[in-house]
Design a protein around this motif. Sequence first.
Motif, PDB file in Angstrom:
ATOM      1  N   ALA A   1       0.842  -1.201   0.000  1.00 64.55           N
ATOM      2  CA  ALA A   1       0.000   0.000   0.000  1.00 64.55           C
ATOM      3  C   ALA A   1       0.873   1.245   0.000  1.00 64.55           C
ATOM      4  N   PRO A   2       0.428   2.302  -0.659  1.00 61.23           N
ATOM      5  CA  PRO A   2       1.188   3.563  -0.611  1.00 61.23           C
ATOM      6  C   PRO A   2       1.283   4.063   0.836  1.00 61.23           C
ATOM      7  N   PRO A   3       2.213   4.972   1.075  1.00 62.10           N
ATOM      8  CA  PRO A   3       2.342   5.497   2.442  1.00 62.10           C
ATOM      9  C   PRO A   3       1.123   6.310   2.857  1.00 62.10           C
ATOM     10  N   LEU A   4       0.800   6.216   4.128  1.00 61.46           N
ATOM     11  CA  LEU A   4      -0.284   7.025   4.706  1.00 61.46           C
ATOM     12  C   LEU A   4       0.173   7.415   6.105  1.00 61.46           C
ATOM     13  N   VAL A   5       0.672   8.631   6.218  1.00 64.17           N
ATOM     14  CA  VAL A   5       1.197   9.115   7.493  1.00 64.17           C
ATOM     15  C   VAL A   5       0.523  10.441   7.807  1.00 64.17           C
ATOM     16  N   LEU A   6      -0.183  10.490   8.922  1.00 67.02           N
ATOM     17  CA  LEU A   6      -0.859  11.711   9.351  1.00 67.02           C
ATOM     18  C   LEU A   6      -0.752  11.821  10.869  1.00 67.02           C
ATOM     19  N   THR A   7      -1.090  12.990  11.370  1.00 70.76           N
ATOM     20  CA  THR A   7      -1.077  13.198  12.819  1.00 70.76           C
ATOM     21  C   THR A   7      -2.513  13.212  13.319  1.00 70.76           C
ATOM     22  N   ASP A   8      -2.783  12.418  14.366  1.00 75.47           N
ATOM     23  CA  ASP A   8      -4.165  12.343  14.839  1.00 75.47           C
ATOM     24  C   ASP A   8      -4.504  13.504  15.772  1.00 75.47           C
ATOM     25  N   ALA A   9      -5.741  13.502  16.260  1.00 79.99           N
ATOM     26  CA  ALA A   9      -6.228  14.631  17.053  1.00 79.99           C
ATOM     27  C   ALA A   9      -5.463  14.792  18.361  1.00 79.99           C
ATOM     28  N   ALA A  10      -4.841  13.711  18.832  1.00 75.92           N
ATOM     29  CA  ALA A  10      -4.073  13.790  20.075  1.00 75.92           C
ATOM     30  C   ALA A  10      -2.625  14.185  19.824  1.00 75.92           C
ATOM     31  N   GLY A  11      -2.281  14.416  18.565  1.00 79.54           N
ATOM     32  CA  GLY A  11      -0.917  14.792  18.228  1.00 79.54           C
ATOM     33  C   GLY A  11       0.001  13.610  17.996  1.00 79.54           C
ATOM     34  N   ALA A  12      -0.571  12.414  18.011  1.00 78.58           N
ATOM     35  CA  ALA A  12       0.227  11.202  17.791  1.00 78.58           C
ATOM     36  C   ALA A  12       0.240  10.854  16.306  1.00 78.58           C
ATOM     37  N   PRO A  13       1.353  10.285  15.848  1.00 76.49           N
ATOM     38  CA  PRO A  13       1.403   9.922  14.418  1.00 76.49           C
ATOM     39  C   PRO A  13       0.585   8.677  14.135  1.00 76.49           C
ATOM     40  N   PHE A  14      -0.070   8.673  12.984  1.00 79.25           N
ATOM     41  CA  PHE A  14      -0.664   7.444  12.458  1.00 79.25           C
ATOM     42  C   PHE A  14       0.137   7.098  11.224  1.00 79.25           C
ATOM     43  N   ASP A  15       0.706   5.910  11.223  1.00 77.08           N
ATOM     44  CA  ASP A  15       1.518   5.471  10.085  1.00 77.08           C
ATOM     45  C   ASP A  15       1.005   4.102   9.658  1.00 77.08           C
ATOM     46  N   LEU A  16       0.448   4.042   8.443  1.00 75.30           N
ATOM     47  CA  LEU A  16      -0.105   2.779   7.942  1.00 75.30           C
ATOM     48  C   LEU A  16       0.939   1.667   7.975  1.00 75.30           C
ATOM     49  N   ALA A  17       2.206   2.021   7.780  1.00 72.93           N
ATOM     50  CA  ALA A  17       3.266   1.014   7.725  1.00 72.93           C
ATOM     51  C   ALA A  17       3.405   0.253   9.036  1.00 72.93           C
ATOM     52  N   THR A  18       2.969   0.861  10.127  1.00 70.06           N
ATOM     53  CA  THR A  18       3.100   0.194  11.433  1.00 70.06           C
ATOM     54  C   THR A  18       1.880  -0.673  11.746  1.00 70.06           C
ATOM     55  N   GLU A  19       0.936  -0.743  10.833  1.00 67.70           N
ATOM     56  CA  GLU A  19      -0.300  -1.501  11.085  1.00 67.70           C
ATOM     57  C   GLU A  19      -0.212  -2.928  10.548  1.00 67.70           C
ATOM     58  N   GLN A  20       0.947  -3.341  10.047  1.00 66.14           N
ATOM     59  CA  GLN A  20       1.057  -4.708   9.506  1.00 66.14           C
ATOM     60  C   GLN A  20       0.721  -5.722  10.594  1.00 66.14           C
ATOM     61  N   GLY A  21       0.035  -6.769  10.163  1.00 66.35           N
ATOM     62  CA  GLY A  21      -0.495  -7.741  11.126  1.00 66.35           C
ATOM     63  C   GLY A  21      -1.980  -7.551  11.332  1.00 66.35           C
ATOM     64  N   LYS A  22      -2.466  -6.384  10.917  1.00 69.17           N
ATOM     65  CA  LYS A  22      -3.907  -6.114  10.945  1.00 69.17           C
ATOM     66  C   LYS A  22      -4.417  -5.873   9.528  1.00 69.17           C
ATOM     67  N   VAL A  23      -5.687  -6.128   9.341  1.00 69.60           N
ATOM     68  CA  VAL A  23      -6.344  -5.716   8.100  1.00 69.60           C
ATOM     69  C   VAL A  23      -6.784  -4.273   8.297  1.00 69.60           C
ATOM     70  N   VAL A  24      -6.514  -3.418   7.324  1.00 74.64           N
ATOM     71  CA  VAL A  24      -6.851  -1.995   7.463  1.00 74.64           C
ATOM     72  C   VAL A  24      -7.803  -1.584   6.344  1.00 74.64           C
ATOM     73  N   LEU A  25      -8.931  -1.016   6.730  1.00 69.24           N
ATOM     74  CA  LEU A  25      -9.873  -0.440   5.769  1.00 69.24           C
ATOM     75  C   LEU A  25      -9.704   1.070   5.796  1.00 69.24           C
ATOM     76  N   ILE A  26      -9.634   1.665   4.620  1.00 71.56           N
ATOM     77  CA  ILE A  26      -9.410   3.118   4.530  1.00 71.56           C
ATOM     78  C   ILE A  26     -10.465   3.723   3.616  1.00 71.56           C
ATOM     79  N   TYR A  27     -11.062   4.829   4.078  1.00 77.22           N
ATOM     80  CA  TYR A  27     -11.972   5.571   3.202  1.00 77.22           C
ATOM     81  C   TYR A  27     -11.581   7.039   3.195  1.00 77.22           C
TER      82      TYR A  27
END
Lengths: 135, 191
Positions: B36-62
């Motif tokens: 999957a292409p990179p998806l890196v954003l900062t969440d409302a709490a100021g923490a990073p969300f990085d799709l690359a660190t979600e391996q091991g889970k199935v991720v749905l994105i809209y």
Amino acid sequence: MLALTACDRAAAGVASSALSVRAAWARSADSGATTAVYFVLENGSGVSDTLSGVSSGSAVSATMHMSMQQGRMMQMAPVTSLPVPAEDSVSFQPLGAHVMLNGLTRALVDGDTVLVTLHFVSGRAVEVRAGVRNP
Amino acid sequence: MSIASPRRTLFLVALCVAVACDAPLHGTVRERPAPAPPLVLTDAAGAPFDLATEQGKVVLIYFGYTHCPDVCPTVLSTWARARRQLGTKAAGVRFVFVSVDAGRDTPTVARAYAMQFDSSFVGLTGTEEALGRIKRDWGFPAYPEGDPRTPDYGVVHPASTYVVDRRGRLLLLYSPGVTVEDMASDLRRLL
């Protein structure tokens, strides 16, 4: 609301002159947010009419839109008028035609009712009482 | 009338399970799924969300927007109902809503919006620059339709839910009209 077919109306002796709405519902949403209202609009009369506008006291604005998929993208087209043929019905449903309530003046929560008025070219107006839910 | 023997019944059950496992996934399946292409954003709490660190889970994105009255809530409502059907297995799935409407949405607004549908849902957005990078990497345009100076403008956005498998590969696309049952069935298989 009980939906009667044209035959049912004739058998029951009900005058077939009304525009009516059934299965109306709106998705729950916070105050200030945007939501949609869905319903089936039936024209039980022998005369066609055209839906030309919508209004609601529960939102800053109420407009009609059609969701459309163009290739891989999703977009909404404004609907300014919608013919409702005689003895026919028009469905407002998810991923299709819907009434958009923008800037809700109050939160809509499950179990609430929201009122929308449909305005027709003929001068007639039909009030929609939509039950609020989050399916 | 014949009565099925226990052995025959067991065989039929095994056959049904095998057929179910071989049933094709719903939606549009990529035959050669790429990372999957990179998806890196900062969440409302100021923490990073990085799709690359979600391996091991199935991720749905809209990719949508919170002022979207029809399609986005229909999709997220389908997600919520599919998640409920997964029961305890739902812990293996991440549901991520990304607003592509930087003009009106903030990380806080996107988070609150996503959580209306299910408290486990992730809601994100970013600056025009960050969203521009995502649009380029994921290969879609997203732009206002109508006058963006008015409060009720729409946003043209991708129609599909993107499904990233446990290995981080973009495997599947769902149209907005996918059923709850089909989605839940697929997610059980992908977990």
